[in-house]
Every structure is written in structure tokens, then in C-alpha cells.
Design an enzyme around this catalytic site. Sequence first.
Site, PDB file in Angstrom:
ATOM      1  CG  ASP A   8     -33.871  28.533 -21.316  1.00  0.00           C
ATOM      2  OD1 ASP A   8     -34.624  27.963 -20.512  1.00  0.00           O
ATOM      3  OD2 ASP A   8     -34.061  29.693 -21.738  1.00  0.00           O
ATOM      4  CE  LYS A  70     -39.114  25.163 -16.797  1.00  0.00           C
ATOM      5  NZ  LYS A  70     -38.331  26.241 -17.409  1.00  0.00           N
ATOM      6  CD  GLU A 171     -35.699  28.644 -16.040  1.00  0.00           C
ATOM      7  OE1 GLU A 171     -36.440  29.612 -15.777  1.00  0.00           O
ATOM      8  OE2 GLU A 171     -36.146  27.547 -16.411  1.00  0.00           O
ATOM      9  CG  ASP A 193     -36.510  33.888 -15.483  1.00  0.00           C
ATOM     10  OD1 ASP A 193     -37.310  34.007 -16.430  1.00  0.00           O
ATOM     11  OD2 ASP A 193     -35.772  32.903 -15.342  1.00  0.00           O
TER      12      ASP A 193
END
Length: 520
Positions: A8, A70, A171, A193
Site C-alpha cells: 500500500d 504521491k 485501494e 477511503d
Amino acid sequence: MGVAVGIDLGTSNSCVAAMRDGEPVVFADQEGRRTQPSIVAFGYGKSTVVGWRAKRQLMYAPESTVVSAKRLIGRRPGSEEVERMKSQSAFGITTGEQGDLRIRVQGKLFSPAEISAHVLVHMKRIAEAALGETVDKAVITVPAYFNDNQRQATRDAATIAGLECLRILNEPTAAALAYGFKQGKRQHIAVYDLGGGTFDISILRIDDDFFEVIATAGDTFLGGDDFDYCAADEFMRLFCQQSGLDVSENRTVRMKLREAAERAKVALSTGEAVEVSVPTLYRSPEGKEYDFATTLDRFTYAQWVMPLVQRTFDVCEDALKSANMGPRQIDHVLLVGGMTRYPLIRDSVQGFFQKAPNASVNPDEVVAIGAAIQAHNLTNEEETASSVLLDVTPQSLGVRTVGGFCETIIPRNTAIPTESTKVFHTAFEDQSEVRISVFQGESRMAEDNELLGEFVLDGLPARQRGQVRVRVTFEIDNDGIVHVRAVDSVLGQERAIRIEARSGLSVAEVQTARFDDIDF
Ligand code: AMP
């Protein structure tokens, strides 16, 4: 043969897991910590450090410590998100020689994929130390809403890190896989999420070992960082009022307030109020030191961040609409991402879906565990027990047409892998080439969407207008990555077309990048 892991690769934190004897195992570092900050610090001693050691450098050398890379991966210079990041970051964000995005630290330029590769190497080494075996393959997760550029750049990061990327997995899908593992129940679930940098919602149908994503929606610039920047802005306003100074443009002050905002948020997730204190927040050129202190309670914090919370529900509504469902038809809501620890988020989710979110999964580890399960499935094909996973493409794929409009070729929420063919005609006599611009996004106007790339089909035979037809096939693979091929009708020649320069790194650059100086 090396071990296949699930990673992850989070905006704020990363986690690595693998299947051992039929069960997923999360790997801890030598100090027993099961997640690692996705932070890369340069010039720490003579080397580069990643993770917890890098986080320590953040406070005193923010300009050479890269956080939240990211948020930049697969993005273009000048885009709104990049401009926003530029105004918030203490490290440099600039444009490279090829017009691509680069991070500047201590005079050196790095692509965001290279920074992410440092994090991946760190995770790989943690797994190797725990396993006593080599790790050479990984399933890497990305926000469901990542576009093709961002997925491709993440794949490049894996290559740079020396990992074979078995699959780019969404994810929320990974979370659902971990949650539904060995459950054998038929149900509809929503995965909410909210991580450090992105928000995603996915709606899935689970039936025994069959996992089908029905709809997904998201915002790649809405996460815990935004909550921290929002509170930091309020702290800045207070500090300027208290001190009579205007330091709102001072990057180090901003970074320190952001850190304080994050600490306050985490403290408020368990307490009703928190004392915020930043000693020597600012030292004037004359050497005078200014501290910052205030008290923050949950109610005030909620008022500040409520617009951000509401934005997540606008996205949820969108996903439910695509799935043709109402909130009550969802059997379980899974919470993923560190921000969902905050009570305001939990309560708001409960209000929206009218049911308490499922508390059985660990939001910090569930995504890595799902990735590990999928890595196991992909490397043990002979096993009959492996689950079937059907995912969707999060954003529509289209081409620019006359007038600057975007014509959709593959609509969002189409199951992947998928392909679709479109025929293009020449628009004038003896036209020798056709230029095709590929976009991803939901706007009717092409320029409001993300340009994935352009290609030119040249060498077309001289014919009357409209007589040469080019059949272009757009394919989206299991990773959500776009491939294009074309055939012209007169010569019947097929050509594969690669959409170039998506991560800002050429294939050669990806393959030659080296990390000789990392100190773990
Ligand atoms: P992730 O990307 O899933 O690791 O999520 C990281 C985000 O979760 C960051 O913005 C953290 O500040 C936030 N976070 C972690 N723990 C908590 C907590 N207890 N309360 C509120 N936010 C948290």
C-alpha cells in the site's frame, strides 16, 4: 524465486504484507512499526533516508524532505493540483528539460516516480528483513480514481525500485478483498477511503469469492493533508493576529503550522480539546523569537473542516447514482485510510449511509493485506480457491473532436479489461496524417480533462476526403492502463501506438535509475 508482496503505497504512510501459510501477514520494521511514513529525506548524513527517520528530518530541514510525492505522481507542471502543492511545499517543484514535473532538492532534480521508488525499496527491504527471503514482485495499490498517467508512473516507480509490478490494484478494491477474504457472504459494500491525499468511494458486490466493483468515484486532491492545510491556515491567521507580523508567505512557518495542525487533529480524534503549542515558530531577522499557542476544540475544528467532509459525500452520491443504488441498499460500509479514525468522519459516514461503519478492519493495514491476497492469487494460479476480481475504469476515456469537444470512447465504470474501436476518416483530400489526442475525464470539453497523450498516424495514402479510414482500438488493461493500436483501411497496416512520456521518464531513464546512496 523471490516472494510476491502487497504494498500500500500511501500518500502519508505505506504498508507491506504477504501471504504466509494461507494467511496475510503485515511486516513490521525492527522497532515493530507496521506502517512507514512515505517520506524521503535527502542529505541526512551523506545519504538518503526513508520512513520514520525521514519524518524526523521534516521539522528541521523541510526543504530537503519530500512528503506527499504521491500527490505529484503522473501530474503535469502547471496543473491546478501541482500549483497548489507548490504553494504548500517547502521542497522545490519545478519543470524538467522535457517539460515534465520534477522535484528539486539540494540542487538535484527527481521525478515523483523516483521518490516513490525510494519508498517502495524501503518497504521491500522491511519485508525482506522479516522474511529472510528476496522480494522481487509486488501488487501495488493506487487510489481508484488515479488516471492512466498516475498508474503508469506508479508502475515506473516499481521498475525503478527493482520490483516486478504484478498488478496495479485499486485501494478500495484491495480493502474489499481483505474484508471479504474467506467470508463467503453475499453482500453489497461501500468502501469509504479517506487517506492523506485522496478520497475514493467504491461500491462492490461480493458473492463468496467473487468480487465485482459496480461503481467508483473519487477526488485525487481531497485527503487528510487538506484538513491539515485548512487548520494551518487558521493557525496562521491567529499567529499573524497575535504577533502583528505577516509571515503568511514564510514556507518554514507554514510547514511547522501544518505539522502542528496534524498533531492537533490526531489529538482531537481522542480528546475534546487540545493545547496547540509551537515554540519558536518564527525568528525575526533581528533574532526575536515568536512562539505560537492556542486551544482548539472539536466544535471549532469541525466548523473549519466541514466543507471538506461534505465534499466526500458529494462524491459518494455520485458513485451511488452510477451504481443505481441508494445508501440504504448498502449492507456494510468499510472505512479505510488514516483520516477515518477521526470521529467526525465516522459520525458523518454513519449519518449518510444510515448505518454504523464496519469496525472489523484495521484502516492502516487492510489495503496492504488485500494487495497481498491479490499478489498470492496472481502467483499461484493453480489454486482453485483464488478469488475472482472484476474492477472498473474510474474515468471516461475519450478523444478530442472538432470544436475541442471530448468524444467518449470508453465510459467510466466500465468493467476492465475492456476495449473499444473507433473509426476515424480523413477530413480533406490527400490527407497524409491523422492526429489523435487521448483524454481521460468527465468534462465535455477536451481541455478540461487530463491529456494522456497524442499520436500521429502518418504515411496515409493519397485519396479523396473520407476515403481513408483508420480504425483505432483503445484498450484498458487489468491495471487500468491504456493501450492504443491502429489499422488504416487502405494499406491494412496495423501499428501499436504508445502514449509517450506519461511519468515524465523515458523507458531508458526508468531502467537506469539507481539508488546507490540509500541508507536504511
Ligand atoms: P493514510 O494515507 O491512509 O495513511 O492516512 C493518513 C492521514 O490520516 C493523514 O492525514 C493523517 O494525519 C491522518 N490520521 C492518521 N491518524 C489519525 C487520527 N487518529 N485522527 C485523525 N487523522 C488521522
